[in-house]
Scaffold this active site. Structure first.
Site, mmCIF file in Angstrom:
data_model
loop_
_atom_site.group_PDB
_atom_site.id
_atom_site.type_symbol
_atom_site.label_atom_id
_atom_site.label_comp_id
_atom_site.label_asym_id
_atom_site.label_seq_id
_atom_site.Cartn_x
_atom_site.Cartn_y
_atom_site.Cartn_z
ATOM 1 N N ASP A 135 19.283 29.940 8.217
ATOM 2 C CA ASP A 135 19.599 28.586 8.644
ATOM 3 C C ASP A 135 18.292 27.837 8.868
ATOM 4 O OD1 ASP A 135 22.264 27.426 9.036
ATOM 5 O OD2 ASP A 135 22.675 29.283 10.145
ATOM 6 N N GLY A 145 6.893 34.615 7.635
ATOM 7 C CA GLY A 145 7.552 33.339 7.456
ATOM 8 C C GLY A 145 6.732 32.391 6.610
ATOM 9 N N HIS A 146 7.080 31.129 6.695
ATOM 10 C CA HIS A 146 6.415 30.096 5.917
ATOM 11 C C HIS A 146 6.357 28.823 6.754
ATOM 12 C CE1 HIS A 146 5.047 28.024 2.296
ATOM 13 N NE2 HIS A 146 5.885 27.043 2.601
ATOM 14 N N ASP A 179 0.095 41.266 4.419
ATOM 15 C CA ASP A 179 0.618 41.561 3.083
ATOM 16 C C ASP A 179 1.486 40.404 2.589
ATOM 17 O OD1 ASP A 179 0.112 44.185 1.646
ATOM 18 O OD2 ASP A 179 0.299 44.871 3.725
ATOM 19 N N ASP A 180 1.927 40.512 1.342
ATOM 20 C CA ASP A 180 2.702 39.439 0.733
ATOM 21 C C ASP A 180 4.151 39.420 1.185
ATOM 22 O OD1 ASP A 180 0.601 38.391 -0.789
ATOM 23 O OD2 ASP A 180 0.859 39.967 -2.291
ATOM 24 N N CYS A 192 2.178 23.889 -2.242
ATOM 25 C CA CYS A 192 1.508 24.766 -1.286
ATOM 26 C C CYS A 192 0.395 24.049 -0.544
ATOM 27 C CB CYS A 192 0.956 26.005 -2.000
ATOM 28 S SG CYS A 192 2.134 27.371 -2.002
ATOM 29 N N ASP A 196 31.426 32.481 13.950
ATOM 30 C CA ASP A 196 30.749 31.562 14.858
ATOM 31 C C ASP A 196 31.104 30.132 14.463
ATOM 32 O OD1 ASP A 196 29.246 31.766 12.497
ATOM 33 O OD2 ASP A 196 27.395 31.214 13.505
ATOM 34 N N LYS A 213 1.040 23.401 3.200
ATOM 35 C CA LYS A 213 1.137 24.491 4.168
ATOM 36 C C LYS A 213 0.216 24.251 5.361
ATOM 37 C CE LYS A 213 1.274 28.752 2.773
ATOM 38 N NZ LYS A 213 1.037 30.031 2.080
ATOM 39 N N ASP A 250 25.204 34.243 13.236
ATOM 40 C CA ASP A 250 25.941 34.804 12.095
ATOM 41 C C ASP A 250 25.935 36.331 12.129
ATOM 42 O OD1 ASP A 250 26.760 32.429 10.907
ATOM 43 O OD2 ASP A 250 24.878 32.182 9.834
#
Length: 756
Positions: A464, A537-538, A446-447, A414, A625, A417, A487
């Protein structure tokens, strides 16, 4: 692209692909600066070389011989390439305003965008005349005129050229030569062409010796051109030119080759300019009002050493521009550049001969054309035959000064990040879709995000994530979003929400923020177009740019489309041309043309959303696809998924498959994707002749696609309507490529045929 093992600390942005910038880019490729992110902004991928432009018009050079491939050159220089048009500057915030994309930040800026002829003062000129600059616009009109003359050679073609300087006269001679050839090849007389040259001066080429002007006037007159001296053009109509004297000449096309001017946004930005709007620079090529801005080529006027707007000066400014940009980035003083006062002009006369003009002297001979041709080809060779790079000289791999070496200080886990303040600033700059079925999204820290699922609907999940294949993070964000959403479309689902996964190159917080903003802004443009909400997201920092999305979509439980609905009698339709994997593999080896990559990017930027709607509307029973496993790999998945009903196979007509421009050439050059060998293992399920297997088109059936199209099966009686709908929606490469049949050979269910 820049290797981010060296943290990005400074942004150098070049606007325009003029001669000075082309030379500077090549030199940056040879002598990269660690920690500097180099970006080229250009609205064209291939920039014409002014020395060869008249010869190209005359038909003496091919397109690639007379154009510098900027995308390829930027790749060599380790530069990001943004294909867009600059429309303004925010000098206080140090940002470039661009057409249809977010602003681009810079620490140092250089402008080399050329000039345009002054036409606004003459009524009708802007609407009806064809300006010689921007050159790509002129060349488009010229190619159209050539096609029209070739199609109607028995018509009378009347052309006007306004401007009797070197540019106008040389254009007249070469236009006349090329069109005479077109007429002669069609068995028509040269009299089918009527050429008028208008000039307000008493003599042609007043900036040269009287002998040069007189000589060119005699040549034009001998070839049947009508020269109108001392004539001010008062108005341009669609079919005629009207002069202040009352002289009127009928014409089908009017080319505008008059005194140059600068785009209005240059002066509007606040940069100091001369009376015609060109950037005023000092001897170091830095703006006299904003020293962090450089300018070169036609767009620049040296305040203390003004020179004509000629290509020779732009070429000579390339090296000093590079050296001073480099010195400023290294916090060293820039050095003055003193341009020569006199220069040699070689003016092509359209018949493989040339006139040399030097001060008060002039000479006309065929050997001068040979000399000019050799000079021009030598100049272009340096951009066509770029030197091979070694690990020690490749962009971004040079060592960093000890006091700036941060490469071994980056954390994993982490700790890698993106910082919360950086991420927070990026999110504040973005505008995500707000959907009522998203209970908790980006607006709440929030988480996890919370989404509601309507009764009777199922939720489709897909994810993806991959490395960037283009150097523009905004465009990469668009491509990745299209790829990830595909997709959902293939299963009949409407996108609801997405979580972003981003890895951005190491850099200062400001540089990380800029890349992440461009990346997410690109993806949001695609998400917003299909009403999907970005809900979280991350993000991490890493060695290279990578991005993906985890997407959710909603689909009625009784309307899910599957791969496994193939039945004998159905026709297979593919919506996009294939070849992205081979093209980008070749691009890494500098074996492609920039325009081929442009076509591939344009294909990847086309969403599959409307195509999926077309398939559903025309009774598609199976849909998928075409992405990483290639066209044949995904077709084989469809056949396997359909085997529970009855053994089915497919017959593919290789001649009907669409291929991206340059893809076949890429395979012939030996370039294929690293995933290609694994994909090609599916060839054991295919039946075809050895001759077909040797075709590059056959190899492209295994080419992994990024943001590829859809492959669907529709009833035979719906094929024509489905194709019409797809092509009306912009899927120009949509084709019926084969049909579903009963499997006579279940172990090898795919038959491939070709007449090539």
């Amino acid at each position: 692209m820049q290797d981010s093992s060296t943290p990005v600390a400074s942004d150098l942005v070049l606007i325009g692909g003029g001669h000075s910038h082309a030379i500077a880019l090549r030199m940056f490729g040879m002598q990269p600066l660690p920690g500097v992110r180099l970006t080229l902004i250009s609205d064209v991928t291939h920039t014409p070389y002014s020395g060869m432009l008249p010869g190209y018009v005359a038909g003496f050079y091919g397109y690639d011989e007379a154009h510098i491939d900027l995308r390829r050159l930027a790749e060599f220089a380790g530069a990001q390439f943004y294909r867009t048009r600059a429309i303004g500057l925010d000098l206080e915030a140090q940002r470039i305003l661009c057409d249809r994309r977010p602003p681009v930040a810079f620490d140092w800026l250089s402008v080399d965008i050329g000039s345009t002829p002054v036409a606004a003062a003459v009524p009708g000129a802007a609407e009806h005349a064809i300006p010689i600059k921007p050159v790509p616009q002129f060349l488009g009109a010229w190619e159209q005129l050539l096609a029209e003359v070739a199609a109607q050679p028995d018509s009378l073609w009347r052309l006007a050229i306004v401007g009797g300087g070197a540019g106008g006269v040389e254009l007249a001679l070469n236009v006349q030569h090329r069109l005479h050839e077109v007429l002669q090849s069609a068995g028509q007389s040269q009299d089918r062409l009527e050429l008028h040259l208008f000039h307000r001066g008493k003599v042609l080429l007043k900036e040269h010796s009287r002998w040069v002007g007189d000589r060119l006037q005699r040549i034009l007159t001998a070839r049947g051109a009508h020269i109108h001296l001392n004539e001010d053009v008062r108005e341009i109509f669609p079919d005629k030119v009207v002069c202040a004297s009352g002289l009127t000449a009928d014409c089908d096309r009017a080319f505008w080759v008059t005194q140059a001017s600068a785009p209005a946004w240059v002066a509007a930005s606040g940069l100091a300019t001369d009376a015609r709007g060109f950037v005023l620079v000092g001897d170091t090529l830095q703006s006299v009002s904003h020293p962090r801005v450089f300018a070169a080529g036609d767009i620049a006027t040296m305040r203390d050493r003004p020179r004509p707007k000629a290509g020779v000066f732009a070429v000579r400014q390339g090296r000093p521009l590079f050296e001073n940009l480099r010195r400023c980035l290294q916090v060293r003083p820039a050095r003055p550049f003193v341009p020569q006062r006199r220069y040699l002009s070689l003016i092509g006369t359209g018949d493989r001969s040339a006139i040399a003009s030097w001060a008060g002297l002039g000479w006309h001979a065929r050997w001068l054309w040979v000399w000019k041709d050799r000079i021009d080809r030598r100049f272009m060779e340096q951009f066509e035959h770029l030197p091979a790079m070694t690990a020690s000289s490749a962009p971004g791999l040079a060592s960093v000064p000890a006091n700036a070496d941060l490469r071994h200080m980056y954390c994993a886990g982490c700790g890698s990040k993106v910082g919360s303040r950086t991420l927070g600033r990026v999110l504040q700059r973005l505008e995500a879709v707000d959907r009522p079925d998203i209970a908790i999204g980006l607006e709440a820290p929030d988480d996890a995000a919370i989404a509601r699922i309507p009764t009777g609907y199922a939720i489709a999940h897909t994810v993806d994530y991959f490395r960037s294949l283009v150097s523009d993070p905004f465009v990469f964000g668009q491509i990745a979003a299209n790829h990830c959403l595909s997709d959902l479309f293939a299963m009949g689902a409407a996108p609801q929400s997405a979580l972003a996964i981003a890895t951005v190159p190491h850099g200062t917080p400001a540089k990380t923020e800029e890349v992440l903003y461009q990346l997410l802004a690109g993806s949001l443009e695609v998400l917003s177009d299909c009403n999907a909400a970005l809900v979280g997201g991350h993000s991490t920092e890493g060695s290279e740019l990578a991005f993906g999305l985890a997407c959710n979509g909603l689909v009625p439980e009784d309307a899910v489309l599957r791969k496994g609905g193939l039945q004998a009698g159905q026709v297979l339709i593919s919506t996009k041309a294939i070849g992205t994997g081979a093209l980008f593999a070749a691009h890494l080896q500098r074996l492609t043309r920039g325009r081929w990559i442009d076509e591939a990017i344009a294909s990847m930027l086309m969403s599959n959303r409307v195509a999926a709607d077309c398939f559903r509307a025309h009774g598609a029973a199976a849909l998928t696809d075409v992405t990483g496993f290639g066209l044949l790999g995904h077709l084989h998945e469809m056949l396997r998924g359909s085997a529970t009903n009855a053994a089915v196979g497919a017959e593919i007509d290789l001649d009907c498959v669409s291929f991206l421009p340059g893809a076949i050439a890429a395979v012939r050059s030996g370039a294929t994707s690293s995933l290609h060998p694994q994909n090609a293992e599916v060839a054991r399920f295919a039946r075809c002749t050895d001759a077909v297997r040797q075709l590059p088109q056959f190899q492209l059936l295994f080419d992994p696609q990024t943001a590829g199209g859809l492959l669907g099966a529709v009833p035979g009686d719906r094929v024509s309507d489905c194709l019409d709908a797809l092509q009306a929606a912009g899927y120009d490469s949509a084709r019926a490529i084969g049909r579903v049949v009963r499997a006579d050979n279940p172990t090898r269910p795919i038959a491939i045929d070709s007449t090539i």
